[in-house]
Design a protein around this motif. Sequence first.
Motif, PDB file in Angstrom:
ATOM      1  N   GLN A 118     -13.211  66.047  65.404  1.00  0.00           N
ATOM      2  CA  GLN A 118     -14.831  66.353  66.222  1.00  0.00           C
ATOM      3  C   GLN A 118     -14.920  68.097  65.631  1.00  0.00           C
ATOM      4  OE1 GLN A 118     -16.040  63.723  67.659  1.00  0.00           O
ATOM      5  NE2 GLN A 118     -13.592  62.721  67.122  1.00  0.00           N
ATOM      6  N   THR A 156     -20.834  63.221  71.808  1.00  0.00           N
ATOM      7  CA  THR A 156     -19.883  63.538  73.538  1.00  0.00           C
ATOM      8  C   THR A 156     -18.840  63.196  73.931  1.00  0.00           C
ATOM      9  OG1 THR A 156     -20.855  61.197  73.825  1.00  0.00           O
ATOM     10  CG2 THR A 156     -22.784  63.254  74.366  1.00  0.00           C
ATOM     11  N   SER A 157     -18.179  63.781  75.171  1.00  0.00           N
ATOM     12  CA  SER A 157     -16.590  63.089  75.724  1.00  0.00           C
ATOM     13  C   SER A 157     -16.793  61.501  75.120  1.00  0.00           C
ATOM     14  CB  SER A 157     -16.517  63.452  76.804  1.00  0.00           C
ATOM     15  OG  SER A 157     -17.413  62.890  77.491  1.00  0.00           O
ATOM     16  N   GLU A 158     -17.813  61.146  75.333  1.00  0.00           N
ATOM     17  CA  GLU A 158     -17.265  59.203  75.262  1.00  0.00           C
ATOM     18  C   GLU A 158     -16.968  59.212  73.599  1.00  0.00           C
ATOM     19  OE1 GLU A 158     -19.616  60.714  77.124  1.00  0.00           O
ATOM     20  OE2 GLU A 158     -19.039  60.597  79.360  1.00  0.00           O
TER      21      GLU A 158
END
Length: 158
Positions: free
Chosen positions: A119, A130-132
């Motif tokens: 990431q 995004t966190s998803e």
Amino acid sequence: RDEWGEKEVEFSFWSLADLELVDTVSMKNDVAVLSVVSLAHAVAELVSAGPKQVPGMDYRDWVIVCQYFTCAASVSLAWIAAGLVTRHFVVDAYAVFDPFPKRLFSAGLVWALAAPLTQVFKVAGGIPITSESALIDSVTTLVVIGIWRYLEPSLYRP
């Protein structure tokens, strides 16, 4: 010896002399599998957009493909870095014919370092995350490498 009766590899920091101990075949195999998964995400995104008015690749399609090449490079670099730090890619650190739990545990250690590092590389490469998407990417990587560790012995002759 470890719980599987195998010789334990002593942990130490890398030196230039240790580069000859790197199992490049295992490294290349892992990176190839993880890169194909990243590129499969690109194909899925392009196909999910539905049919176009005009056939062919447009600017948006090329941006998507370039982003996923960056994702593939990010996961590959992170996996290699984590594998070197954990000494996963040291010759004889793990073998294709070792028990599955041992190979899966070793890959899990690499994944624990590589997932967040991926990431970071993506953000550095300009990929919006995004966190998803980070969670999906991390879980997908873990599942794929687990399946690869399961199937890997069947691709070699004992």
